[in-house]
Scaffold this motif. Sequence first.
Motif, PDB file in Angstrom:
ATOM      1  N   VAL A  36      78.018   5.940 -25.870  1.00 41.04           N
ATOM      2  CA  VAL A  36      77.350   4.905 -25.069  1.00 41.04           C
ATOM      3  C   VAL A  36      76.947   5.459 -23.707  1.00 41.04           C
ATOM      4  O   VAL A  36      75.823   5.233 -23.236  1.00 41.04           O
ATOM      5  CB  VAL A  36      78.256   3.658 -24.925  1.00 41.04           C
ATOM      6  N   LEU A  37      77.844   6.204 -23.086  1.00 44.93           N
ATOM      7  CA  LEU A  37      77.555   6.768 -21.762  1.00 44.93           C
ATOM      8  C   LEU A  37      76.361   7.719 -21.817  1.00 44.93           C
ATOM      9  O   LEU A  37      75.417   7.584 -21.028  1.00 44.93           O
ATOM     10  CB  LEU A  37      78.791   7.490 -21.222  1.00 44.93           C
ATOM     11  N   THR A  38      76.377   8.676 -22.719  1.00 40.19           N
ATOM     12  CA  THR A  38      75.298   9.660 -22.747  1.00 40.19           C
ATOM     13  C   THR A  38      73.987   9.069 -23.262  1.00 40.19           C
ATOM     14  O   THR A  38      72.920   9.462 -22.801  1.00 40.19           O
ATOM     15  CB  THR A  38      75.696  10.896 -23.574  1.00 40.19           C
ATOM     16  N   LEU A  39      74.069   8.114 -24.177  1.00 40.36           N
ATOM     17  CA  LEU A  39      72.857   7.432 -24.627  1.00 40.36           C
ATOM     18  C   LEU A  39      72.213   6.697 -23.454  1.00 40.36           C
ATOM     19  O   LEU A  39      71.010   6.814 -23.217  1.00 40.36           O
ATOM     20  CB  LEU A  39      73.182   6.447 -25.751  1.00 40.36           C
ATOM     21  N   GLY A  40      73.022   5.952 -22.710  1.00 43.07           N
ATOM     22  CA  GLY A  40      72.488   5.198 -21.576  1.00 43.07           C
ATOM     23  C   GLY A  40      71.916   6.090 -20.493  1.00 43.07           C
ATOM     24  O   GLY A  40      70.827   5.833 -19.978  1.00 43.07           O
ATOM     25  N   VAL A  41      72.614   7.150 -20.148  1.00 45.13           N
ATOM     26  CA  VAL A  41      72.122   8.052 -19.102  1.00 45.13           C
ATOM     27  C   VAL A  41      70.838   8.739 -19.551  1.00 45.13           C
ATOM     28  O   VAL A  41      69.876   8.848 -18.773  1.00 45.13           O
ATOM     29  CB  VAL A  41      73.205   9.083 -18.709  1.00 45.13           C
ATOM     30  N   GLY A  42      70.796   9.177 -20.798  1.00 44.38           N
ATOM     31  CA  GLY A  42      69.570   9.794 -21.306  1.00 44.38           C
ATOM     32  C   GLY A  42      68.393   8.841 -21.265  1.00 44.38           C
ATOM     33  O   GLY A  42      67.289   9.212 -20.849  1.00 44.38           O
ATOM     34  N   TRP A  43      68.626   7.623 -21.676  1.00 48.77           N
ATOM     35  CA  TRP A  43      67.557   6.624 -21.696  1.00 48.77           C
ATOM     36  C   TRP A  43      67.120   6.254 -20.280  1.00 48.77           C
ATOM     37  O   TRP A  43      65.932   6.120 -20.006  1.00 48.77           O
ATOM     38  CB  TRP A  43      68.035   5.407 -22.479  1.00 48.77           C
ATOM     39  N   ILE A  44      68.091   6.106 -19.360  1.00 51.69           N
ATOM     40  CA  ILE A  44      67.768   5.778 -17.964  1.00 51.69           C
ATOM     41  C   ILE A  44      66.873   6.846 -17.346  1.00 51.69           C
ATOM     42  O   ILE A  44      65.948   6.548 -16.599  1.00 51.69           O
ATOM     43  CB  ILE A  44      69.050   5.597 -17.138  1.00 51.69           C
ATOM     44  N   PHE A  45      67.130   8.105 -17.671  1.00 55.54           N
ATOM     45  CA  PHE A  45      66.370   9.186 -17.065  1.00 55.54           C
ATOM     46  C   PHE A  45      65.156   9.603 -17.883  1.00 55.54           C
ATOM     47  O   PHE A  45      64.609  10.681 -17.695  1.00 55.54           O
ATOM     48  CB  PHE A  45      67.283  10.370 -16.763  1.00 55.54           C
ATOM     49  N   GLY A  46      64.728   8.729 -18.786  1.00 54.90           N
ATOM     50  CA  GLY A  46      63.426   8.891 -19.401  1.00 54.90           C
ATOM     51  C   GLY A  46      63.370   9.567 -20.748  1.00 54.90           C
ATOM     52  O   GLY A  46      62.274   9.863 -21.229  1.00 54.90           O
ATOM     53  N   ALA A  47      64.485   9.824 -21.388  1.00 57.79           N
ATOM     54  CA  ALA A  47      64.440  10.416 -22.722  1.00 57.79           C
ATOM     55  C   ALA A  47      63.951   9.375 -23.715  1.00 57.79           C
ATOM     56  O   ALA A  47      64.307   8.201 -23.616  1.00 57.79           O
ATOM     57  CB  ALA A  47      65.830  10.904 -23.131  1.00 57.79           C
ATOM     58  N   PRO A  48      63.135   9.791 -24.673  1.00 55.75           N
ATOM     59  CA  PRO A  48      62.772   8.854 -25.740  1.00 55.75           C
ATOM     60  C   PRO A  48      64.043   8.408 -26.461  1.00 55.75           C
ATOM     61  O   PRO A  48      65.014   9.163 -26.564  1.00 55.75           O
ATOM     62  CB  PRO A  48      61.882   9.685 -26.662  1.00 55.75           C
TER      63      PRO A  48
END
Length: 152
Positions: A106-118
């Motif tokens: 959950v943490l890495t998914l959210g951070v990736g998504w917040i910083f613009g990863a598809p």
Amino acid sequence: MSDGMSSSTWVGRIGGVCLLLFAIAYGIGGSQIEYAFASDPLGPRVMPMLLAALLAGLCLIYLIRPGASEQFPRGRLLARILAVPALLVASALLLEPAGFAISIFVLTLGVGWIFGAPLRLAIAGAIGQALLWWSVFSYLLDVYLPAGRLFG
């Protein structure tokens, strides 16, 4: 500002105060660590206490002489900045019921998504991070990780 300070100086001081409060909380938490008297001459409290003291000292220096800093973030940037600590708290709250792997996912998914990863790349990265850190801690370091009430 009436005292001649620019708004960016106050932004730096706000950050310094936040970090100082964190250093105090970290020091208090470190001082509460219990350990056996004969376990180590210094005990496990020393490192958190030293880190808290160092951070507090640096924060005080920064509060006295803040230097130049950016303007206070607004809009989407502020939302992104605030979302990361919110994800950290959510991840910590998920640790016991859902376990380490789900929490890190959950943490890495959210951070990736917040910083613009598809989204699909953020999911792939989160799966990879969860597997990587579970393997490192469980198999290489032999550290117990909670599986969570949902799984165990």
